[in-house]
Design an enzyme around this catalytic site. Structure first.
Site, mmCIF file in Angstrom:
data_model
loop_
_atom_site.group_PDB
_atom_site.id
_atom_site.type_symbol
_atom_site.label_atom_id
_atom_site.label_comp_id
_atom_site.label_asym_id
_atom_site.label_seq_id
_atom_site.Cartn_x
_atom_site.Cartn_y
_atom_site.Cartn_z
ATOM 1 N N GLY A 207 0.758 -1.202 -0.006
ATOM 2 C CA GLY A 207 0.014 0.014 0.014
ATOM 3 C C GLY A 207 0.774 1.341 0.115
ATOM 4 O O GLY A 207 2.019 1.113 -0.194
ATOM 5 N N ASN A 208 0.232 2.614 0.249
ATOM 6 C CA ASN A 208 0.986 3.543 0.360
ATOM 7 C C ASN A 208 0.199 4.576 1.273
ATOM 8 O O ASN A 208 -0.797 4.197 1.962
ATOM 9 C CB ASN A 208 1.128 4.287 -0.933
ATOM 10 C CG ASN A 208 -0.175 4.765 -1.664
ATOM 11 O OD1 ASN A 208 -0.908 5.535 -1.211
ATOM 12 N ND2 ASN A 208 -0.625 3.957 -2.609
ATOM 13 N N ARG A 209 0.923 5.795 1.646
ATOM 14 C CA ARG A 209 0.641 6.258 2.778
ATOM 15 C C ARG A 209 -0.700 7.582 2.451
ATOM 16 O O ARG A 209 -1.006 8.356 3.454
ATOM 17 C CB ARG A 209 1.528 7.399 3.453
ATOM 18 C CG ARG A 209 2.592 6.254 4.135
ATOM 19 C CD ARG A 209 3.749 6.941 4.587
ATOM 20 N NE ARG A 209 4.690 6.471 4.887
ATOM 21 C CZ ARG A 209 6.130 6.838 5.444
ATOM 22 N NH1 ARG A 209 5.940 8.134 6.038
ATOM 23 N NH2 ARG A 209 7.111 5.963 5.767
#
Ligand code: C5P
Length: 399
Positions: A207-209
């Site tokens: 995923g990412n932030r």
């Protein structure tokens, strides 16, 4: 803008409660009608008689009175806005968890109007992770934080925790009610927002932030300006209940691609703020991947480029806006993207600028098209959203 607006003011037991009296006067002076709710402990700090006299309405501090029952549902429906100022750490926790033991919380749970909350507490209480989590929870419900101000505190300490000054609260409400021009009426805008999660196995993902905050601000601002918004939102704890926004929740880049492409032909514009994964695991394991002593190599494959696919099927009257998050050669790289993805303009932000990018309440952008670069100051994400929409309308006025 507050003239004729019906405001409920919730007051909790804090030293800062004395400022509520000034807030009531400020709201009345701006033309609003005010009804006051107090928690039982608020009366230890400020007399209900003071607030009843100033607001010209009886103060409600209990669900029951000697005469009968206060209809909290009716109050919640009456209001154009519910402002809880000051809100204490205790009441924040109650609001966040729905613990309904005061009329103030009962009205909160039944209110359908926008809710604003202005905390006041000691600096350490304000910075405690429990308080931070409660504030975030209320924001995730769509409630508006009126941020604390910094300075001298009743404890003798100094720092953030002071209740916002009454005139700041009045100005903020005034700006909220400043009805924007419906310059996007008749447009249907597709907005992608948030991260994507690319599953590896039943429990793990890449995923990412991204939190989706910028895209949600865009969706709410566009809807407030009269657009119908199709929000395709990746996995995030944030959401919006704004009228005019239809949300489709997706998880992976493939799901976001399918949802965006399906909606694009019926849309006049698309703004692609999502942080879409560029790669996904080549295979999805049906079982949890077991660890072994050696290293693990993952094979990743490219995800489809949603922006490029919307660009290649773009009709001349449609506008396509992309985002770029660059740490170096921002303008040059953004220009390359304009052509590759057939974007009309691109919103460039750098995660290295303080206060900009993922997770922040603020953002600092540059708008880049084929001819020019326009730089903007650091602003709230809602104000940034309006700058982007202003450009959309200027480039292609709504017929
Ligand atoms: O190529 P890059 O990822 O930097 O491009 C960013 C822009 O392209 C953003 O608007 C993003 O939402 C969009 N994008 C997309 N699909 C992808 C990758 C990026 O729509 N697979």
């Amino acid at each position: 803008m507050l003239a004729g607006k019906k405001i409920i003011l919730g007051v909790c037991g804090s030293i800062a409660a004395y400022k509520s009296a000034l807030l009531v006067r400020g709201l009345l002076r701006a033309g609003a009608e005010v009804r006051v709710l107090m928690t039982p402990s608020a009366a230890d700090f400020l007399s209900p008689l003071t607030l009843a006299t100033l607001s010209k309405n009886p103060v409600v501090s209990s669900v029951h009175t000697r005469e009968g029952w206060n209809n909290h549902v009716e109050l919640g429906l009456w209001a154009d806005a519910y402002v809880i100022a000051p809100v204490t750490a205790t009441t924040l926790a109650k609001l966040a968890s729905g613990l309904c033991d005061t009329v103030l919380v009962a009205v909160y749970l039944s209110a359908r109007c926008p809710v604003f909350f202005a905390p006041a507490m000691d600096v350490d209480m304000w910075q405690h992770p429990a308080t931070r989590a409660n504030v975030e929870k209320l924001q995730s419900y769509g409630n508006h934080l009126i941020d604390v101000e910094s300075g001298e505190l009743a404890s003798g300490l100094s720092g953030p925790g002071r209740l916002a000054e009454p005139e700041h609260i009045v100005a903020l409400l005034d700006a909220f009610f400043a009805a924007p021009e419906a310059d996007l009426a008749g447009r249907r805008i597709l907005i992608t927002a948030g991260p994507t999660y690319e599953d590896l196995d039943p429990v793990r993902y890449l995923g990412n932030r991204s939190t989706g905050r910028m895209g949600i601000a865009l969706a709410e601002a566009a809807a407030a300006r009269g657009a119908e918004v199709e929000l395709v939102l990746g996995p995030t704890h944030l959401q919006t209940t704004a009228a005019g926004v239809t949300t489709t929740n997706v998880r992976s880049a493939l799901e976001m691609h399918a949802a965006a492409l399906a909606r694009w032909p019926a849309c006049t514009d698309a703004i692609l703020s999502a942080a879409v994964a560029d790669y996904r695991p080549a295979t999805l394991s049906g079982e949890k991947i077991k660890k072994s002593d050696g290293d693990l190599q993952l094979r990743l494959v490219r995800t489809p480029d949603i922006a490029a696919d919307l660009g290649s099927s773009k009709r001349p009257e449609q506008t396509l806006v992309g985002f770029a998050l660059e740490t170096e050669n921002g303008v040059e790289n953004a220009r390359g993207k304009l052509d590759r993805k057939q974007l009309d303009f691109i919103v460039l932000n750098s995660p290295l600028d303080p206060g900009a990018g993922f997770g922040h309440e603020t953002n600092q952008i540059q708008l880049i098209d084929r001819n020019k670069v326009t730089a903007f100051e650091l602003k709230s994400k809602r104000a940034v959203a309006d700058d982007i929409l202003d450009r959309l309308v200027r480039d292609k006025p709504t017929p």
